[in-house]
Design a protein around this motif. Structure first.
Motif, PDB file in Angstrom:
ATOM      1  N   ASP A 134      38.766  40.325  39.382  1.00 42.88           N
ATOM      2  CA  ASP A 134      38.636  40.854  40.735  1.00 42.88           C
ATOM      3  C   ASP A 134      39.854  40.510  41.581  1.00 42.88           C
ATOM      4  O   ASP A 134      40.210  41.247  42.489  1.00 42.88           O
ATOM      5  CB  ASP A 134      37.382  40.307  41.418  1.00 42.88           C
ATOM      6  CG  ASP A 134      36.108  40.883  40.832  1.00 42.88           C
ATOM      7  OD1 ASP A 134      36.178  41.936  40.169  1.00 42.88           O
ATOM      8  OD2 ASP A 134      35.042  40.277  41.049  1.00 42.88           O
ATOM      9  N   ARG A 135      40.496  39.400  41.287  1.00 39.05           N
ATOM     10  CA  ARG A 135      41.645  38.945  42.061  1.00 39.05           C
ATOM     11  C   ARG A 135      42.967  39.202  41.337  1.00 39.05           C
ATOM     12  O   ARG A 135      44.000  38.644  41.720  1.00 39.05           O
ATOM     13  CB  ARG A 135      41.500  37.452  42.345  1.00 39.05           C
ATOM     14  CG  ARG A 135      40.301  37.169  43.222  1.00 39.05           C
ATOM     15  CD  ARG A 135      40.193  35.730  43.561  1.00 39.05           C
ATOM     16  NE  ARG A 135      41.353  35.298  44.352  1.00 39.05           N
ATOM     17  CZ  ARG A 135      41.545  34.040  44.716  1.00 39.05           C
ATOM     18  NH1 ARG A 135      40.681  33.123  44.370  1.00 39.05           N
ATOM     19  NH2 ARG A 135      42.600  33.705  45.417  1.00 39.05           N
ATOM     20  N   LYS A 136      42.937  40.023  40.321  1.00 39.45           N
ATOM     21  CA  LYS A 136      44.132  40.275  39.510  1.00 39.45           C
ATOM     22  C   LYS A 136      45.252  40.875  40.352  1.00 39.45           C
ATOM     23  O   LYS A 136      46.407  40.480  40.224  1.00 39.45           O
ATOM     24  CB  LYS A 136      43.774  41.186  38.341  1.00 39.45           C
ATOM     25  CG  LYS A 136      44.883  41.352  37.334  1.00 39.45           C
ATOM     26  CD  LYS A 136      44.404  41.948  36.034  1.00 39.45           C
ATOM     27  CE  LYS A 136      44.008  43.377  36.197  1.00 39.45           C
ATOM     28  NZ  LYS A 136      43.825  44.061  34.911  1.00 39.45           N
ATOM     29  N   HIS A 137      44.931  41.798  41.233  1.00 39.74           N
ATOM     30  CA  HIS A 137      45.960  42.418  42.065  1.00 39.74           C
ATOM     31  C   HIS A 137      46.551  41.405  43.047  1.00 39.74           C
ATOM     32  O   HIS A 137      47.753  41.432  43.321  1.00 39.74           O
ATOM     33  CB  HIS A 137      45.404  43.629  42.811  1.00 39.74           C
ATOM     34  CG  HIS A 137      45.097  44.775  41.904  1.00 39.74           C
ATOM     35  ND1 HIS A 137      46.076  45.509  41.275  1.00 39.74           N
ATOM     36  CD2 HIS A 137      43.913  45.293  41.496  1.00 39.74           C
ATOM     37  CE1 HIS A 137      45.507  46.435  40.531  1.00 39.74           C
ATOM     38  NE2 HIS A 137      44.192  46.325  40.637  1.00 39.74           N
ATOM     39  N   GLU A 138      45.714  40.534  43.558  1.00 36.81           N
ATOM     40  CA  GLU A 138      46.213  39.479  44.440  1.00 36.81           C
ATOM     41  C   GLU A 138      47.220  38.594  43.710  1.00 36.81           C
ATOM     42  O   GLU A 138      48.278  38.262  44.246  1.00 36.81           O
ATOM     43  CB  GLU A 138      45.041  38.648  44.953  1.00 36.81           C
ATOM     44  CG  GLU A 138      45.446  37.471  45.810  1.00 36.81           C
ATOM     45  CD  GLU A 138      44.285  36.559  46.143  1.00 36.81           C
ATOM     46  OE1 GLU A 138      44.563  35.427  46.592  1.00 36.81           O
ATOM     47  OE2 GLU A 138      43.122  36.951  45.961  1.00 36.81           O
ATOM     48  N   LEU A 139      46.883  38.220  42.484  1.00 34.11           N
ATOM     49  CA  LEU A 139      47.796  37.397  41.692  1.00 34.11           C
ATOM     50  C   LEU A 139      49.087  38.154  41.391  1.00 34.11           C
ATOM     51  O   LEU A 139      50.177  37.566  41.411  1.00 34.11           O
ATOM     52  CB  LEU A 139      47.122  36.953  40.391  1.00 34.11           C
ATOM     53  CG  LEU A 139      45.870  36.094  40.531  1.00 34.11           C
ATOM     54  CD1 LEU A 139      45.265  35.807  39.168  1.00 34.11           C
ATOM     55  CD2 LEU A 139      46.169  34.816  41.262  1.00 34.11           C
ATOM     56  N   GLY A 140      48.979  39.444  41.107  1.00 30.77           N
ATOM     57  CA  GLY A 140      50.163  40.264  40.859  1.00 30.77           C
ATOM     58  C   GLY A 140      51.065  40.338  42.080  1.00 30.77           C
ATOM     59  O   GLY A 140      52.298  40.304  41.969  1.00 30.77           O
TER      60      GLY A 140
END
Length: 155
Positions: A30-36
């Motif tokens: 769910d937070r993959k884009h935030e990490l990216g």
């Protein structure tokens, strides 16, 4: 009995690592884009990993603390109920009593065995096993997500 309990404990730890790892993996997806975005803006991978680990470990610490003290309270209530049940039970005389067996146990010794107490060693082991399990189950999926390039994560 000790060997059996050790095997059950190891199986429970393995199952906890597996289940918590899958839950954390869903959390990270769910937070993959935030990490990216963090990685594409030039944030170091170690700082991103540290942020996620701190977030998960704070929540895990609160959860382990609540489970330790609520579990101790519930175990104390169950122990108290068992003692009360034993005190009020009407035992019938058993015909097959072996007169050769004698015991030095008193009623106070038996009640003392039912007593539920927390000591420092138990609390330390409980926290270390719980938090180490959560740490491992968080680190494994986190390494998988963070090793990707920011471009791959954002697509």
């Amino acid at each position: 009995m000790s060997t059996l309990s050790r095997y059950v404990l190891m199986a429970a730890i393995f199952a906890t690592i597996l289940i918590a790892g899958l839950v954390v993996l869903l959390f990270l997806r769910d937070r993959k884009h935030e990490l990216g975005i963090y990685l594409s803006l030039g944030e170091k991978r170690s700082r991103v990993i540290g942020q996620i680990l701190i977030e998960v470990m704070v929540v895990a610490f609160v959860g382990v603390t609540l489970s330790l003290f609520s579990g101790n309270f519930i175990a104390g209530q169950i122990s108290h109920t068992l003692i009360k049940t034993d005190e009020t039970a009407d035992f019938e005389q058993v015909d097959y009593i072996n007169k050769d067996l004698t015991s030095d146990l008193t009623v106070d010794d038996v009640i003392g065995l039912y007593e539920v107490k927390l000591n420092a060693n138990y609390i330390l082991v409980f926290y270390s096993v719980g938090l180490a399990t959560i740490f491992i189950s968080t680190l494994l999926p986190l390494i998988y997500i963070v090793r990707l390039n920011p471009k791959q994560i954002l697509m």
